[in-house]
Scaffold this active site. Structure first.
Site, mmCIF file in Angstrom:
data_model
loop_
_atom_site.group_PDB
_atom_site.id
_atom_site.type_symbol
_atom_site.label_atom_id
_atom_site.label_comp_id
_atom_site.label_asym_id
_atom_site.label_seq_id
_atom_site.Cartn_x
_atom_site.Cartn_y
_atom_site.Cartn_z
ATOM 1 N N LYS A 206 0.850 -1.303 0.009
ATOM 2 C CA LYS A 206 -0.095 0.042 0.266
ATOM 3 C C LYS A 206 0.985 1.287 0.066
ATOM 4 O O LYS A 206 0.752 2.278 -0.749
ATOM 5 C CB LYS A 206 -0.933 -0.046 1.226
ATOM 6 C CG LYS A 206 -1.905 1.324 1.292
ATOM 7 C CD LYS A 206 -2.822 0.853 2.541
ATOM 8 C CE LYS A 206 -3.714 2.119 2.863
ATOM 9 N NZ LYS A 206 -4.619 1.944 4.294
ATOM 10 N N GLU A 212 10.569 -4.589 4.494
ATOM 11 C CA GLU A 212 10.661 -6.047 3.872
ATOM 12 C C GLU A 212 10.338 -6.050 2.528
ATOM 13 O O GLU A 212 10.889 -6.858 1.723
ATOM 14 C CB GLU A 212 9.719 -6.981 4.929
ATOM 15 C CG GLU A 212 9.956 -7.134 6.297
ATOM 16 C CD GLU A 212 9.284 -5.911 7.204
ATOM 17 O OE1 GLU A 212 9.005 -4.765 6.553
ATOM 18 O OE2 GLU A 212 8.823 -6.396 8.340
ATOM 19 N N GLY A 267 -4.854 -1.947 5.302
ATOM 20 C CA GLY A 267 -4.028 -2.948 4.586
ATOM 21 C C GLY A 267 -4.713 -4.350 5.073
ATOM 22 O O GLY A 267 -4.798 -5.494 4.277
ATOM 23 N N ARG A 268 -5.183 -4.935 6.304
ATOM 24 C CA ARG A 268 -5.883 -6.053 6.674
ATOM 25 C C ARG A 268 -7.287 -6.180 6.211
ATOM 26 O O ARG A 268 -7.662 -7.371 6.294
ATOM 27 C CB ARG A 268 -5.545 -6.382 8.248
ATOM 28 C CG ARG A 268 -6.175 -5.164 9.140
ATOM 29 C CD ARG A 268 -5.709 -5.391 10.588
ATOM 30 N NE ARG A 268 -6.207 -3.941 11.410
ATOM 31 C CZ ARG A 268 -5.780 -3.156 11.412
ATOM 32 N NH1 ARG A 268 -4.666 -2.797 10.628
ATOM 33 N NH2 ARG A 268 -6.118 -2.080 12.278
ATOM 34 N N GLU A 353 -4.445 -6.970 15.328
ATOM 35 C CA GLU A 353 -4.057 -5.692 14.955
ATOM 36 C C GLU A 353 -5.225 -4.559 14.992
ATOM 37 O O GLU A 353 -4.930 -3.270 15.423
ATOM 38 C CB GLU A 353 -3.434 -5.728 13.630
ATOM 39 C CG GLU A 353 -2.454 -4.440 13.131
ATOM 40 C CD GLU A 353 -1.729 -4.722 11.970
ATOM 41 O OE1 GLU A 353 -0.422 -4.959 12.106
ATOM 42 O OE2 GLU A 353 -2.246 -4.725 11.000
ATOM 43 N N HIS A 384 -4.304 -33.043 18.476
ATOM 44 C CA HIS A 384 -3.044 -33.815 19.111
ATOM 45 C C HIS A 384 -2.027 -32.813 19.564
ATOM 46 O O HIS A 384 -0.702 -33.435 19.721
ATOM 47 C CB HIS A 384 -2.590 -34.751 17.842
ATOM 48 C CG HIS A 384 -3.518 -35.632 17.419
ATOM 49 N ND1 HIS A 384 -3.708 -36.859 17.935
ATOM 50 C CD2 HIS A 384 -4.790 -35.645 16.567
ATOM 51 C CE1 HIS A 384 -4.823 -37.553 17.212
ATOM 52 N NE2 HIS A 384 -5.278 -36.667 16.691
ATOM 53 N N LYS A 512 9.534 -0.823 14.504
ATOM 54 C CA LYS A 512 10.163 -0.446 13.232
ATOM 55 C C LYS A 512 11.167 0.518 13.283
ATOM 56 O O LYS A 512 12.187 0.736 12.680
ATOM 57 C CB LYS A 512 9.008 0.113 12.442
ATOM 58 C CG LYS A 512 8.209 -0.790 11.734
ATOM 59 C CD LYS A 512 7.295 -0.180 10.526
ATOM 60 C CE LYS A 512 6.049 -0.652 10.175
ATOM 61 N NZ LYS A 512 5.007 0.139 9.648
HETATM 62 C C1 G6Q Z 1 -2.638 -3.868 8.041
HETATM 63 C C2 G6Q Z 1 -1.073 -3.004 8.576
HETATM 64 C C3 G6Q Z 1 -0.041 -3.855 7.826
HETATM 65 C C4 G6Q Z 1 0.259 -3.693 6.479
HETATM 66 C C5 G6Q Z 1 1.721 -4.044 6.139
HETATM 67 C C6 G6Q Z 1 2.205 -3.703 4.826
HETATM 68 O O1 G6Q Z 1 -3.596 -3.446 8.505
HETATM 69 O O2 G6Q Z 1 -1.529 -1.786 8.122
HETATM 70 O O3 G6Q Z 1 0.026 -5.091 8.083
HETATM 71 O O4 G6Q Z 1 -0.565 -4.153 5.535
HETATM 72 O O5 G6Q Z 1 2.603 -3.225 7.125
HETATM 73 O O6 G6Q Z 1 2.042 -2.617 4.464
HETATM 74 P P1 G6Q Z 1 2.306 -2.200 2.821
HETATM 75 O O7 G6Q Z 1 1.189 -2.923 2.275
HETATM 76 O O8 G6Q Z 1 2.187 -0.568 2.876
HETATM 77 O O9 G6Q Z 1 3.426 -2.533 2.547
#
Ligand code: G6Q
Length: 554
Positions: A206, A212, A267-268, A353, A384, A512
């Protein structure tokens, strides 16, 4: 609503819980033939049985009154109306607009968003068609039959879970890999499996700034260039899913190859947007549309059903009941379908989250517990492993059991066995086994009194462990869409009751920032670094230890 726990509705529930302490759940079932019918809901292809919770009609009434006191209906209307309910980020929360009907019109801040959503879906559909027909080719003229989705968190967990869940719908010959971890071993292992001439890299981010994802994307590009691709071929093998056009261009990805979404998509909550491109490529755009349609059915139900018959609302209220009044500090997600293996991890993010917050909308610390710890594994594997604690541990853990009545891959009597385990577990968790039952059983096994006395306490199951059962006919795109939307709305309702903002995630920031500060202090292989001094003794000591090992091992 930080003060929800001082309302009369909350107090009434506390009194209910106190009254019910000594009433075993099995007694609530005795002589109440209507319990299953009263405490179940059917919607959007899903069936929810919540009768195996310590509920009475009085409790349900008080929970519904609590929802009214928290203004669940008002907040729900505000979300659907595109109000900036994510106040700390001043954003609307409109993932429902991503799966809207063609005739729906969603807007935020006076701006229509539906047209942009439809245009982007059309672009995704066209792209999927070109990839699937082999019109969009790799640099050497071969069709692209492999996708590597590079993203993390919300840009990884949703698509990864959905692709796994829809395995029976995969288009023949297509493969999708997901790379998320900055640990280079993750990308390296995937690159070992793929052919650069036939691989499409999807950079899903996003913000397009996530450490990463950017690190993995750059390494993937370098690998592509080292393995036959040229700079001019990047456009044939790299696409971006993002809200950040400038950063995408700066990375070298053609604007034509960028699929966008918007800052009102968390994002989620983003698998319904361009972030779902990897799903659409693996199962076909028609199945991606069915996933959206299933979620839309749940949205309609959530928007219109009265609170008492509203599946996400009731699921949320039961979670509040178990968390705040029964004392459950953890919640297990237990799908009895191997294809839903990634659902617990996906919901762990969605729930923890969203609702792992301690401060209310007005900035004051809330006086009640909020989101529980979520975890899970597919059944029967978990049986199990950790179910021991669910049955006999000192903590109460609530659980959702999820199963399709019909398997997508019937094989002998596997599914009957799977379902019998599903049912047996919820029954055992509810009923337990009393000491009298244990003693009776042991004496029928001809044990001596001494043996019975020694063994009986270990074989008692206290029961009263709350569970919900969620059934569907088959796990397919529509039912999966409905299931995910069910949880999205459930999480929202819980957040409203707890008076917290379910849509920000400030808690991920501190680590971070510190990682950025520490990065230059980590020695490259064989490098000599000065002693770390800027941190606490533990962090300094660990940095020095790591650097000493890396200097010698380099
Ligand atoms: C979700 C969070 C988080 C996000 C990641 C990746 O709600 O905001 O999990 O999706 O940190 O972020 P980017 O899509 O910006 O790389």
């Amino acid at each position: 609503m930080t003060g929800i726990s001082s309302t009369p509705q909350w107090k009434a529930l506390e009194a209910d819980a106190a009254k019910l302490t000594r009433v075993p759940m099995r007694d609530l079932f005795e002589g109440d033939a209507g319990r299953f019918g009263r405490y179940s809901i059917e919607a959007a292809g899903l069936f929810l049985d919540y009768s195996k919770n310590k509920l009475t009609d009085e409790v349900v009434d008080h929970l519904l009154a609590l929802a009214v006191a928290a203004d669940v209906e008002g907040r729900r209307a505000a979300m659907f109306a595109g109000e900036a309910i994510n106040a700390t980020e001043d954003r609307a929360v409109l993932h429902v607009a991503l799966r809207a009907a063609a005739t729906d019109a969603y807007s935020t801040a006076g701006e229509d968003v539906s047209a942009a959503v439809r245009a982007e879906l059309k672009k995704m559909k066209g792209f999927c068609g070109r990839i699937h027909q082999g019109v969009f080719k790799g640099y050497s003229g071969k069709a692209l039959d492999t996708v590597v989705n590079i993203g993390i968190g919300g840009s990884d967990l949703g698509p990864q879970m959905a692709v796994a869940a829809l395995q029976p719908f995969w288009l023949g010959g297509r493969r999708t890999f997901f790379v998320s971890n900055v640990d280079g071993q993750h990308l390296a292992a995937v690159l070992d499996e793929v052919d650069p001439e036939r691989t499409l890299f999807i950079i899903a981010s996003k913000t397009f700034t996530t450490q990463e994802t950017m690190t993995n994307a750059k390494s993937a590009r370098a690998w592509f260039l080292e393995n036959g691709g040229g700079e001019g071929d990047i456009a044939k093998h790299f696409v971006a899913l993002s809200t950040n056009t400038e950063a995408v261009a700066a990375f070298g990805i053609d604007k034509e190859n960028m699929f966008q979404f918007w800052n009102w998509v968390g994002g989620r909550y983003s698998l319904w947007s361009a972030i779902g491109l990897s799903i659409a490529l693996q199962v076909g755009f028609h199945n991606f549309e069915k996933l959206l349609a299933g979620a839309r059915r749940m949205d309609e139900h959530f928007k219109t059903a009265p609170l008492a018959q509203n599946m996400p609302v009731m699921l949320a209220l039961i979670c509040v009941w178990n968390r705040n009044f029964i004392g459950a500090s953890a919640h297990a997600i237990l799908p009895y379908d191997q294809h839903l293996a990634r659902l617990p991890a996906y919901l762990q993010q969605a729930d923890m989250e969203s609702n792992g917050k301690r401060v209310g909308a007005d900035g004051s610390v809330v006086a009640h517990a909020t989101g529980p710890v979520l975890f899970g594994e597919p059944g029967t594997n978990g049986q199990h492993a950790f179910y021991q604690l669910l049955h006999q541990g000192t903590d109460i853990v609530s659980a959702d059991f999820i199963a399709p009545a019909i398997s997508q891959r019937a094989l002998g009597d596997h599914h009957e066995k799977l379902l019998s385990n599903f049912l047996a577990q919820t029954e055992a968790l509810m009923r337990g086994k009393t000491e009298a039952e244990v003693r009776d059983e042991l004496s029928r096994e001809s044990k001596t009194n001494a043996e019975i006395n020694a063994l009986a306490p270990h074989k008692v199951f206290p029961g009263d462990r709350p569970t919900n059962s969620i059934l569907m006919e088959r796990l397919e795109p529509e039912t999966l869409g409905g299931l995910i939307a069910l949880y999205e709305h459930k999480i929202f309702v819980e957040g409203v009751v707890w008076g917290i903002n379910s849509f920000d995630q400030w808690g991920v920031e501190l680590g971070k920032v510190l990682a950025r500060e520490i990065l230059p202090e980590i020695a490259a292989a064989g490098e000599e670094k000065p002693q770390a001094k800027a941190h606490d003794a533990s962090t300094n000591g660990l940095i020095n230890k790591i650097n000493a090992i890396r200097r010698k091992g380099g």
